[in-house]
Design a protein around this motif. Structure first.
Motif, mmCIF file in Angstrom:
data_model
loop_
_atom_site.group_PDB
_atom_site.id
_atom_site.type_symbol
_atom_site.label_atom_id
_atom_site.label_comp_id
_atom_site.label_asym_id
_atom_site.label_seq_id
_atom_site.Cartn_x
_atom_site.Cartn_y
_atom_site.Cartn_z
ATOM 1 N N LYS A 110 122.271 22.535 46.263
ATOM 2 C CA LYS A 110 121.626 21.700 45.242
ATOM 3 C C LYS A 110 121.998 22.182 43.848
ATOM 4 O O LYS A 110 122.305 21.373 42.956
ATOM 5 C CB LYS A 110 120.111 21.737 45.419
ATOM 6 C CG LYS A 110 119.607 21.187 46.737
ATOM 7 C CD LYS A 110 118.104 21.315 46.827
ATOM 8 C CE LYS A 110 117.584 20.919 48.198
ATOM 9 N NZ LYS A 110 116.116 21.118 48.309
ATOM 10 N N GLU A 114 124.902 20.651 40.327
ATOM 11 C CA GLU A 114 124.642 20.470 38.902
ATOM 12 C C GLU A 114 125.884 20.770 38.066
ATOM 13 O O GLU A 114 126.027 20.237 36.958
ATOM 14 C CB GLU A 114 123.487 21.370 38.460
ATOM 15 C CG GLU A 114 122.169 21.082 39.171
ATOM 16 C CD GLU A 114 121.087 22.061 38.751
ATOM 17 O OE1 GLU A 114 121.367 22.900 37.850
ATOM 18 O OE2 GLU A 114 119.974 22.002 39.310
ATOM 19 N N THR A 136 120.892 15.503 47.621
ATOM 20 C CA THR A 136 119.774 15.705 46.703
ATOM 21 C C THR A 136 120.254 16.241 45.366
ATOM 22 O O THR A 136 119.836 15.757 44.301
ATOM 23 C CB THR A 136 118.755 16.668 47.329
ATOM 24 O OG1 THR A 136 118.225 16.085 48.532
ATOM 25 C CG2 THR A 136 117.603 16.942 46.378
ATOM 26 N N GLY A 137 121.127 17.235 45.390
ATOM 27 C CA GLY A 137 121.648 17.778 44.139
ATOM 28 C C GLY A 137 122.457 16.759 43.357
ATOM 29 O O GLY A 137 122.391 16.710 42.121
ATOM 30 N N ARG A 140 120.088 14.132 41.708
ATOM 31 C CA ARG A 140 119.201 14.678 40.678
ATOM 32 C C ARG A 140 119.901 14.856 39.336
ATOM 33 O O ARG A 140 119.255 15.146 38.339
ATOM 34 C CB ARG A 140 118.645 16.033 41.132
ATOM 35 C CG ARG A 140 117.521 15.950 42.153
ATOM 36 C CD ARG A 140 117.033 17.336 42.515
ATOM 37 N NE ARG A 140 115.957 17.310 43.500
ATOM 38 C CZ ARG A 140 115.412 18.402 44.037
ATOM 39 N NH1 ARG A 140 115.870 19.607 43.687
ATOM 40 N NH2 ARG A 140 114.437 18.296 44.920
ATOM 41 N N ARG A 141 121.213 14.690 39.311
ATOM 42 C CA ARG A 141 121.960 14.863 38.072
ATOM 43 C C ARG A 141 121.600 13.774 37.062
ATOM 44 O O ARG A 141 121.329 12.629 37.451
ATOM 45 C CB ARG A 141 123.467 14.813 38.345
ATOM 46 C CG ARG A 141 124.009 15.958 39.157
ATOM 47 C CD ARG A 141 125.490 15.766 39.404
ATOM 48 N NE ARG A 141 126.253 15.699 38.173
ATOM 49 C CZ ARG A 141 127.175 16.570 37.803
ATOM 50 N NH1 ARG A 141 127.459 17.606 38.596
ATOM 51 N NH2 ARG A 141 127.829 16.433 36.672
ATOM 52 N N GLN A 144 123.968 10.796 37.438
ATOM 53 C CA GLN A 144 124.167 10.495 38.864
ATOM 54 C C GLN A 144 124.750 9.110 39.083
ATOM 55 O O GLN A 144 125.385 8.859 40.102
ATOM 56 C CB GLN A 144 122.837 10.659 39.627
ATOM 57 C CG GLN A 144 121.667 9.861 39.088
ATOM 58 C CD GLN A 144 121.537 8.498 39.706
ATOM 59 O OE1 GLN A 144 122.178 8.200 40.693
ATOM 60 N NE2 GLN A 144 120.711 7.635 39.125
ATOM 61 N N GLN A 197 114.537 7.918 48.646
ATOM 62 C CA GLN A 197 114.021 8.829 47.622
ATOM 63 C C GLN A 197 112.591 9.185 47.989
ATOM 64 O O GLN A 197 111.713 8.319 48.019
ATOM 65 C CB GLN A 197 114.073 8.179 46.243
ATOM 66 C CG GLN A 197 113.473 9.053 45.145
ATOM 67 C CD GLN A 197 113.465 8.346 43.805
ATOM 68 O OE1 GLN A 197 114.484 8.236 43.148
ATOM 69 N NE2 GLN A 197 112.303 7.864 43.400
ATOM 70 N N LYS A 199 109.369 11.379 47.063
ATOM 71 C CA LYS A 199 108.810 12.081 45.918
ATOM 72 C C LYS A 199 107.355 12.427 46.172
ATOM 73 O O LYS A 199 106.554 11.570 46.545
ATOM 74 C CB LYS A 199 108.927 11.220 44.656
ATOM 75 C CG LYS A 199 108.571 11.947 43.379
ATOM 76 C CD LYS A 199 108.851 11.091 42.162
ATOM 77 C CE LYS A 199 108.555 11.865 40.872
ATOM 78 N NZ LYS A 199 108.826 11.047 39.663
ATOM 79 N N GLN A 204 110.194 17.767 42.379
ATOM 80 C CA GLN A 204 111.285 16.835 42.165
ATOM 81 C C GLN A 204 111.554 16.044 43.444
ATOM 82 O O GLN A 204 111.256 16.499 44.541
ATOM 83 C CB GLN A 204 112.548 17.590 41.747
ATOM 84 C CG GLN A 204 112.515 18.137 40.340
ATOM 85 C CD GLN A 204 113.844 18.776 39.970
ATOM 86 O OE1 GLN A 204 114.267 19.758 40.579
ATOM 87 N NE2 GLN A 204 114.494 18.222 38.963
ATOM 88 N N PRO A 205 112.127 14.861 43.326
ATOM 89 C CA PRO A 205 112.365 14.054 44.529
ATOM 90 C C PRO A 205 113.412 14.684 45.436
ATOM 91 O O PRO A 205 114.322 15.380 45.001
ATOM 92 C CB PRO A 205 112.840 12.708 43.965
ATOM 93 C CG PRO A 205 113.396 13.031 42.621
ATOM 94 C CD PRO A 205 112.561 14.162 42.104
#
Length: 423
Positions: A110, A114, A136-137, A140-141, A144, A197, A199, A204-205
């Motif tokens: 994850k 980034e 997921t990583g 989350r950007r 994205q 998604q 959450k 964080q989701p």
């Protein structure tokens, strides 16, 4: 002739040693034959990859770049060796410039996403856990939307590879599965996949490709490995022992959901060609003398939420990625809930089937197609979720569908097979 008689007499007099020797020779021969078949598979795959590498490119073009996220701890620490022997040579022979990033601990993928730079393709080499961390990583950007268009390849190196049956032909041979998955990346054919998604209230989701699983069957599946000494009876034993500790195992959950949304048409794979200059001039003059009437903005209707109380042995919120090429009218996720009136015998029988395929549900199960849902657990329910076979603490969550969010490489043979199943 006397020598032959003497040999058989010796074998008869030492039949125990002879039996052990025959078993060892048979096992050794079978092992050597398996190694030979694996080498043949690698040789054929490298020959096919070399054809991709021999294709000419234009002077201004560059080699394709691929970023590989490799989890060496997958498959009981054998993943690194499996990748280096079976997948890496194919990518090198195909002329792909690969950058291998190895993870050192759980959750690192994850963080690595980034800092990932733009690449032509992203390859995940690992199991369900590695794939779930990478997705997921990636999502989350902050940027994205740009990176979600990068095609993703999945090389199954883990003990659990839930997405592989949707993308490649699976067999009992690990080498064959890895080789076929790598070749499908070179072929370049992709398919869009839905993403969930998930959450919670504070964290964080988390994003999933297959689904969220909660209930008694999930809890029992997590304990099956403890009964390894029972051999093929360990699955039945785990379910039976769980009924001795507590029965009934039904759990209550409140599900609030919205109706599925209409699926928009698929975007064309290529942009339409630009019309010629004269056509553009005429169109602009026409719009100047007769400007088009602006339509009033559409007023969005309020979303209607419905609530349903369920008492179930297991709840599964899943995508339709099991058959990603199936054409659907709606964008939806599926909520499946088993009934709570199983007998002990039925609980053990259904549990054996779910150990092979957790997405299998009985005919009496409750099924809802929704676009989003909220799960409210009763106080003290506790337990854990399985999100793409990764364990998370159970809590009230909101699950939303991100339709066709990511694109994954798929083999042409598997696509044709899935299309034939839908007809």
């Amino acid at each position: 002739m006397a020598r032959v008689v003497k040999m058989f007499r010796t074998l008869r007099n030492h039949w125990k040693k002879s039996t052990v020797a025959v078993c060892l020779l048979s096992y050794g021969g079978h092992w050597l034959y398996g190694k030979h078949c694996d080498n043949v598979l690698r040789r054929e795959a490298c020959t096919a990859a070399r054809e991709f590498g021999r294709q000419l490119i234009q002077p201004q073009e560059r080699l394709r770049k691929a970023t590989v996220i490799l989890n060496p701890a997958a498959c009981s620490g054998k993943a690194n060796n499996l990748f280096e022997k079976n997948a890496a040579p194919i990518l090198h022979l195909a002329g792909v410039e690969i950058t291998i990033v190895k993870t050192d601990y759980e959750g690192q993928a994850k963080k690595l996403m980034e800092f990932m730079e733009q690449t032509d393709m992203l390859i995940v080499a690992g199991g369900d856990g590695t794939l779930q961390e990478v997705v997921t990583g990636l999502l989350r950007r902050p940027d994205q939307d740009t990176f979600s268009s990068t095609p993703i390849g999945f090389i199954p190196l883990g003990e659990h590879n839930s997405l592989s049956p949707s993308l490649h032909h699976l067999s009992d041979n690990k080498v064959k599965d890895i080789v076929s998955a790598t070749l499908s990346i070179l072929q370049g054919e992709t398919v869009p996949l839905d993403v969930l998604q998930i959450k919670g209230e504070t964290e964080q989701p988390v994003f999933a490709l297959m689904g969220l699983r909660w209930g008694a069957f999930r809890d029992v599946a997590a304990t099956i490995s403890k009964y390894w000494y029972l051999g093929p009876m360990k699955t039945e034993a785990a379910h039976w022992f769980s009924t001795l500790r507590e029965w009934p195992l039904a759990r209550k959950v409140s599900v609030t959901y919205t109706a599925p949304s209409l699926r928009p048409p698929d975007l064309p794979p290529q942009k339409p060609t630009r019309p010629h200059l004269l056509h553009r001039i005429i169109r602009r003059l026409k719009n100047y003398w007769n400007p088009p009437v602006e339509e009033p903005p559409k007023v969005e209707e309020p979303v209607e939420w419905k609530e349903q109380q369920l008492s179930t042995l297991e709840l599964f919120v899943q995508t339709h990625n099991k058959n990603p090429v199936q054409r659907r009218l709606d964008d939806s996720l599926m909520i499946s809930a088993e009934p709570d009136d199983f007998t002990v015998r039925e609980f053990i029988t259904v549990g054996n089937k779910k150990e092979e395929d957790p997405t299998v549900f009985t005919k009496n199960s409750t099924k809802l197609e929704v676009s989003a849902c909220q799960l409210q657990l009763p106080e003290g329910a506790g337990g854990f979720y399985n999100i793409d076979n990764e364990e998370y603490e159970a809590m009230p969550v909101e699950v939303r569908l991100l339709p066709r969010k990511l694109r994954f490489f798929i083999s042409a043979e598997r696509r044709e097979q899935l299309l034939s199943q839908t007809q």
